[in-house]
Motif scaffolding. Structure first.
Motif, mmCIF file in Angstrom:
data_model
loop_
_atom_site.group_PDB
_atom_site.id
_atom_site.type_symbol
_atom_site.label_atom_id
_atom_site.label_comp_id
_atom_site.label_asym_id
_atom_site.label_seq_id
_atom_site.Cartn_x
_atom_site.Cartn_y
_atom_site.Cartn_z
ATOM 1 N N ALA A 145 -3.715 4.472 7.671
ATOM 2 C CA ALA A 145 -4.330 3.282 8.256
ATOM 3 C C ALA A 145 -5.263 3.655 9.410
ATOM 4 C CB ALA A 145 -3.260 2.306 8.727
ATOM 5 N N GLN A 146 -4.843 4.589 10.262
ATOM 6 C CA GLN A 146 -5.667 4.995 11.400
ATOM 7 C C GLN A 146 -6.896 5.770 10.973
ATOM 8 O OE1 GLN A 146 -3.157 7.117 14.116
ATOM 9 N NE2 GLN A 146 -2.378 5.247 15.084
ATOM 10 N N ALA A 147 -6.777 6.557 9.899
ATOM 11 C CA ALA A 147 -7.912 7.345 9.425
ATOM 12 C C ALA A 147 -8.923 6.487 8.671
ATOM 13 C CB ALA A 147 -7.420 8.479 8.534
ATOM 14 N N GLY A 148 -8.553 5.270 8.321
ATOM 15 C CA GLY A 148 -9.464 4.383 7.615
ATOM 16 C C GLY A 148 -9.529 4.657 6.116
ATOM 17 N N ILE A 149 -8.568 5.373 5.593
ATOM 18 C CA ILE A 149 -8.543 5.670 4.163
ATOM 19 C C ILE A 149 -8.103 4.434 3.383
ATOM 20 C CG2 ILE A 149 -7.446 7.112 2.397
ATOM 21 C CD1 ILE A 149 -7.246 9.304 4.556
ATOM 22 N N VAL A 150 -7.109 3.727 3.907
ATOM 23 C CA VAL A 150 -6.568 2.533 3.266
ATOM 24 C C VAL A 150 -6.267 1.512 4.354
ATOM 25 C CG1 VAL A 150 -4.715 1.654 1.802
ATOM 26 C CG2 VAL A 150 -5.465 3.986 1.538
ATOM 27 N N THR A 151 -6.445 0.235 4.049
ATOM 28 C CA THR A 151 -6.048 -0.793 5.007
ATOM 29 C C THR A 151 -4.529 -0.958 4.967
ATOM 30 O OG1 THR A 151 -6.347 -2.521 3.361
ATOM 31 C CG2 THR A 151 -8.227 -2.035 4.790
ATOM 32 N N LYS A 152 -3.985 -1.497 6.038
ATOM 33 C CA LYS A 152 -2.535 -1.588 6.170
ATOM 34 C C LYS A 152 -1.907 -2.504 5.126
ATOM 35 C CE LYS A 152 0.130 -0.739 10.135
ATOM 36 N NZ LYS A 152 0.237 -0.662 11.522
ATOM 37 N N ASP A 153 -2.618 -3.532 4.685
ATOM 38 C CA ASP A 153 -2.043 -4.450 3.715
ATOM 39 C C ASP A 153 -2.065 -3.914 2.286
ATOM 40 O OD1 ASP A 153 -4.800 -4.721 4.107
ATOM 41 O OD2 ASP A 153 -4.847 -6.649 3.088
ATOM 42 N N HIS A 154 -2.748 -2.785 2.040
ATOM 43 C CA HIS A 154 -2.760 -2.157 0.725
ATOM 44 C C HIS A 154 -1.748 -1.018 0.614
ATOM 45 C CE1 HIS A 154 -6.671 -4.179 0.341
ATOM 46 N NE2 HIS A 154 -6.312 -4.236 -0.938
ATOM 47 N N ILE A 155 -0.956 -0.781 1.656
ATOM 48 C CA ILE A 155 0.050 0.288 1.643
ATOM 49 C C ILE A 155 1.398 -0.317 1.293
ATOM 50 C CG2 ILE A 155 1.256 1.996 3.032
ATOM 51 C CD1 ILE A 155 -1.281 2.296 4.677
ATOM 52 N N LYS A 156 2.057 0.270 0.301
ATOM 53 C CA LYS A 156 3.380 -0.195 -0.108
ATOM 54 C C LYS A 156 4.355 0.972 0.062
ATOM 55 C CE LYS A 156 1.743 -3.641 -3.262
ATOM 56 N NZ LYS A 156 1.763 -4.748 -2.401
ATOM 57 N N ILE A 157 5.389 0.762 0.907
ATOM 58 C CA ILE A 157 6.376 1.795 1.193
ATOM 59 C C ILE A 157 7.636 1.493 0.383
ATOM 60 C CG2 ILE A 157 7.781 2.877 2.951
ATOM 61 C CD1 ILE A 157 5.618 2.204 4.976
ATOM 62 N N HIS A 158 8.060 2.464 -0.423
ATOM 63 C CA HIS A 158 9.257 2.318 -1.269
ATOM 64 C C HIS A 158 10.318 3.297 -0.790
ATOM 65 C CE1 HIS A 158 6.774 0.145 -4.192
ATOM 66 N NE2 HIS A 158 5.871 1.090 -4.000
ATOM 67 N N GLY A 159 11.549 3.050 -1.155
ATOM 68 C CA GLY A 159 12.615 3.995 -0.842
ATOM 69 C C GLY A 159 13.820 3.338 -0.243
ATOM 70 N N PHE A 160 14.783 4.151 0.089
ATOM 71 C CA PHE A 160 16.061 3.640 0.588
ATOM 72 C C PHE A 160 15.981 3.333 2.025
ATOM 73 C CE2 PHE A 160 16.218 8.235 -0.012
ATOM 74 C CZ PHE A 160 16.381 8.689 1.280
#
Length: 117
Positions: A102-117
Motif C-alpha cells: 500500500a505504501q509503495a503504491g503497487i496496490v490500493t488498500k481496498d484491493h488487498i485481501k489477507i487470508h489465514g489463521f
C-alpha cells in the motif's frame, strides 16, 4: 392435438470448472485486481507467506528484493501454471507485506485481501 413446445431449463452447476481468465476479465468482478496474501503452515512453528495477484507490469524480482531487505527474511518467486507468479516469503509477513504494498503504491488498500489463521 396441438403441439406444445416444452422447454426444459438447464440446471445451474455450482461445481462446474470455471475459467479463471474469463472471471477476472468480467467488469465489476470482486476478485478483479485483488492481491491475495496468505500464510501456510510448514513444520512446527515455521510459516510461509505467499503473495499472488500483483499486476504483471511490475517486476516481481524487484518487489521481492525490496521485501527481503525490508523484513530481513528470505524468499523467492515461484511460477505456477494456474496462479501465475507467486512471491513466497519466510515467516508470517502478512501485515507487513500488505502495509508495504500500500505504501509503495503497487496496490490500493481496498484491493488487498489477507487470508489465514
Amino acid at each position: 392435438m396441438s403441439e406444445i413446445e416444452i422447454q426444459i431449463p438447464s440446471a445451474f452447476d455450482p461445481f462446474k470448472e470455471v475459467d479463471i481468465n474469463s472471471v477476472a476479465a468480467t467488469p465489476g468482478s470482486a476478485s478483479k485486481g485483488a492481491v491475495h496474501i496468505r500464510v501456510q503452515q510448514r513444520n512446527g512453528r515455521k510459516c510461509l507467506t505467499t503473495v499472488q495477484g500483483i499486476n504483471k507490469s511490475f517486476s516481481y524480482n524487484k518487489i521481492l528484493k525490496d521485501l527481503k531487505k525490508e523484513f530481513c527474511c528470505n524468499g523467492n518467486v515461484v511460477d505456477d501454471l494456474e496462479l501465475g507468479h507467486v512471491i513466497q516469503l519466510q515467516g508470517d509477513q502478512r501485515k507487513n507485506v500488505a502495509q508495504f504494498l500500500a505504501q509503495a503504491g503497487i496496490v490500493t488498500k481496498d484491493h488487498i485481501k489477507i487470508h489465514g489463521f
